[in-house]
Scaffold this active site. Structure first.
Site, short mmCIF file in Angstrom:
data_model
loop_
_atom_site.label_atom_id
_atom_site.label_comp_id
_atom_site.label_asym_id
_atom_site.label_seq_id
_atom_site.Cartn_x
_atom_site.Cartn_y
_atom_site.Cartn_z
N LYS A 24 0.81 -1.22 0.00
CA LYS A 24 0.00 0.00 0.00
C LYS A 24 0.84 1.26 0.00
CE LYS A 24 -4.50 -1.39 1.53
NZ LYS A 24 -5.58 -1.27 2.48
N LYS B 26 -10.57 -2.74 -4.81
CA LYS B 26 -11.31 -1.49 -4.96
C LYS B 26 -10.44 -0.42 -5.59
CE LYS B 26 -13.16 -2.36 -0.34
NZ LYS B 26 -12.88 -2.10 1.06
N LYS C 18 -4.79 -9.25 -7.31
CA LYS C 18 -6.01 -9.39 -6.51
C LYS C 18 -7.11 -8.46 -7.04
CE LYS C 18 -6.18 -7.46 -2.54
NZ LYS C 18 -6.10 -6.93 -1.18
P1 TYM Z 1 -10.87 -4.97 3.21
O1 TYM Z 1 -11.82 -3.87 3.50
O2 TYM Z 1 -9.75 -4.70 2.25
O3 TYM Z 1 -11.65 -6.22 2.68
C1 TYM Z 1 -12.76 -6.74 3.39
C2 TYM Z 1 -12.73 -8.27 3.36
O4 TYM Z 1 -12.74 -8.71 1.99
C3 TYM Z 1 -11.65 -9.60 1.76
N1 TYM Z 1 -11.18 -9.39 0.37
C4 TYM Z 1 -11.08 -10.38 -0.52
N2 TYM Z 1 -11.37 -11.68 -0.46
C5 TYM Z 1 -11.16 -12.42 -1.58
N3 TYM Z 1 -10.69 -11.90 -2.75
C6 TYM Z 1 -10.40 -10.58 -2.85
N4 TYM Z 1 -9.96 -10.08 -4.00
C7 TYM Z 1 -10.60 -9.77 -1.71
N5 TYM Z 1 -10.41 -8.43 -1.47
C8 TYM Z 1 -10.77 -8.24 -0.18
C9 TYM Z 1 -10.59 -9.19 2.78
O5 TYM Z 1 -9.68 -10.22 3.01
C10 TYM Z 1 -11.44 -8.86 3.98
O6 TYM Z 1 -11.76 -10.03 4.69
N6 TYM Z 1 -7.85 -5.07 7.22
C11 TYM Z 1 -9.13 -5.48 6.70
C12 TYM Z 1 -10.31 -4.94 7.50
C13 TYM Z 1 -10.25 -5.22 8.97
C14 TYM Z 1 -10.53 -6.45 9.60
C15 TYM Z 1 -10.41 -6.19 11.00
C16 TYM Z 1 -10.83 -7.72 9.13
C17 TYM Z 1 -9.99 -4.29 9.94
N7 TYM Z 1 -10.09 -4.89 11.15
C18 TYM Z 1 -10.59 -7.20 11.93
C19 TYM Z 1 -11.03 -8.72 10.08
C20 TYM Z 1 -10.90 -8.46 11.45
C21 TYM Z 1 -9.27 -4.97 5.27
O7 TYM Z 1 -8.60 -4.05 4.87
O8 TYM Z 1 -10.27 -5.55 4.57
#
Ligand code: TYM
Length: 340
Positions: free
Chosen positions: A116, A203, A200
């Site tokens: 990032k 967004k 991947k």
């Molecule tokens: P974020 O907002 O990027 O994504 C949310 C969830 O979607 C999953 N994800 C994917 N799964 C499969 N293929 C993809 N291309 C893909 N893109 C995203 C992510 O793995 C995630 O589960 N750090 C986390 C948010 C967070 C969190 C937490 C998660 C903050 N605190 C505590 C679990 C527990 C994040 O940036 O997710």
């Protein structure tokens, strides 16, 4: 009789706009299936989102949109606690304590920061660097035992486990924090870009053709799948041959994720054919599953007062649990709580 649930789930999604089918298949779909068996907390992690620049008005709208997406996907606010992270201050308070537990070396190994921050590391916010400590706090403030996430969050979950263990050891409070288990589906935990099977689905990809958004209408889904990269020849006969065709493998994972049909069965169905039929059936299945969800998100976004009410109820329930943990943590760490 009140059902006693021993295990707790926490997971979160950033309100950084344009949720896609990777978020849905990799994470949200699993949230829905866990609500009957666990105490569930589903958070909209707005404090994580501001580790990179956000427009304040858009951020509030995106926060409501994630709440709408959770509910439209099947998360029942009567069963699960839905709330936004910044409304429960104990997340930030515990994160500070974890800033003092986590070692710099551990954070230096986090690949997501490197991805990032990119080449301009000097200019990245310090919040982006300590982001995993806040994520650990999100999970451990509820003493969550299980965390459904996509594969990209695996390293952060491992760090969370290390933080829990170190805290318990440093402060001589064995088993205070549980060591949470990641729940990661083998095939659909990493949905890739429709344009490049080695990237991947994200967004932040500048091309809309790389992803299918939860808000896409049927005609957009058809167009995007039609344009999606496949392979030069036909669908191979054997699953071993698919592994090297990353784009085909990804489309099969998406098909399997939405239909529940095993990949091997899909390969048998389409082997030897060019990809036209396969793509047309894939669009159909995505539309069948997503259309009601998309319509419901749009409907819920017209009723912001309902969404605000759900988030308020969620905040109150989450605060109750989080307050108890942070008080115990302050006592354990030796921080004076001069309360009446
Ligand atoms: P974020 O907002 O990027 O994504 C949310 C969830 O979607 C999953 N994800 C994917 N799964 C499969 N293929 C993809 N291309 C893909 N893109 C995203 C992510 O793995 C995630 O589960 N750090 C986390 C948010 C967070 C969190 C937490 C998660 C903050 N605190 C505590 C679990 C527990 C994040 O940036 O997710």
């Amino acid at each position: 009789m009140n059902e006693v649930k021993n295990n707790t789930v926490l997971s979160g999604v950033q309100p950084s706009g344009d949720l896609h089918i990777g978020n849905y298949l990799g994470a949200i779909k699993n949230f829905v299936s866990m609500q009957n068996d666990y105490n569930c907390f589903f958070c909209i992690v707005d404090l994580h989102a501001i580790t990179v620049k956000q427009d304040p008005n858009t951020l509030i709208n995106n926060t409501l949109e994630v709440a709408a997406s959770y509910i439209a996907s099947g998360i029942n606010p009567k069963k699960s606690v839905i709330f936004n992270q910044s409304s429960v201050p104990a997340h930030s308070e515990l994160a500070w304590i974890f800033n003092c537990v986590t070692r710099m070396g551990w954070l230096n190994r986090m690949t997501q920061f490197k991805d990032k921050a990119g080449k301009d590391k000097e200019n990245a916010s310090s919040g982006l660097f300590i982001y995993p400590n806040l994520m650990a706090a999100d999970i451990l403030i509820y003493k969550a035992t299980h965390v459904p996430v996509g594969n990209d969050q695996k390293q952060h979950l491992e760090l969370t486990r290390d933080i829990a263990q170190k805290f318990n050891r440093d402060f001589n409070c064995e088993n205070f924090f549980p060591i949470p288990e990641p729940i990661i589906d083998k095939n659909i935990s990493r949905i890739m870009s429709l344009k490049d099977g080695n990237q991947k689905m994200s967004k932040s990809d500048p091309s809309e053709y790389s992803r299918i958004s939860l808000l896409d209408e049927s005609d957009e889904i058809i167009k995007k799948i039609k344009k999606a990269k496949t392979a030069d020849n036909v669908m191979p006969e054997k699953i071993e041959k698919i592994i090297n065709l990353s784009e085909v493998n990804n489309l099969l994972n998406i098909y399997s994720g939405f239909s529940g049909i095993e990949k091997q069965k899909l390969i048998e169905q389409y082997k030897g054919e060019n990809f036209a039929n396969f793509k047309s059936d894939l669009s159909d299945i995505i539309i069948e599953k997503m259309k009601p969800i998309t319509a419901e998100i749009k409907k819920l976004m017209q009723d912001k007062s309902y969404l605000l009410q759900i988030l308020l109820e969620g905040k109150n329930k989450a605060n109750e649990v989080a307050q108890k943990t942070i008080k115990d943590v302050y006592d354990i760490v030796g921080l004076l709580r001069n309360e009446t």
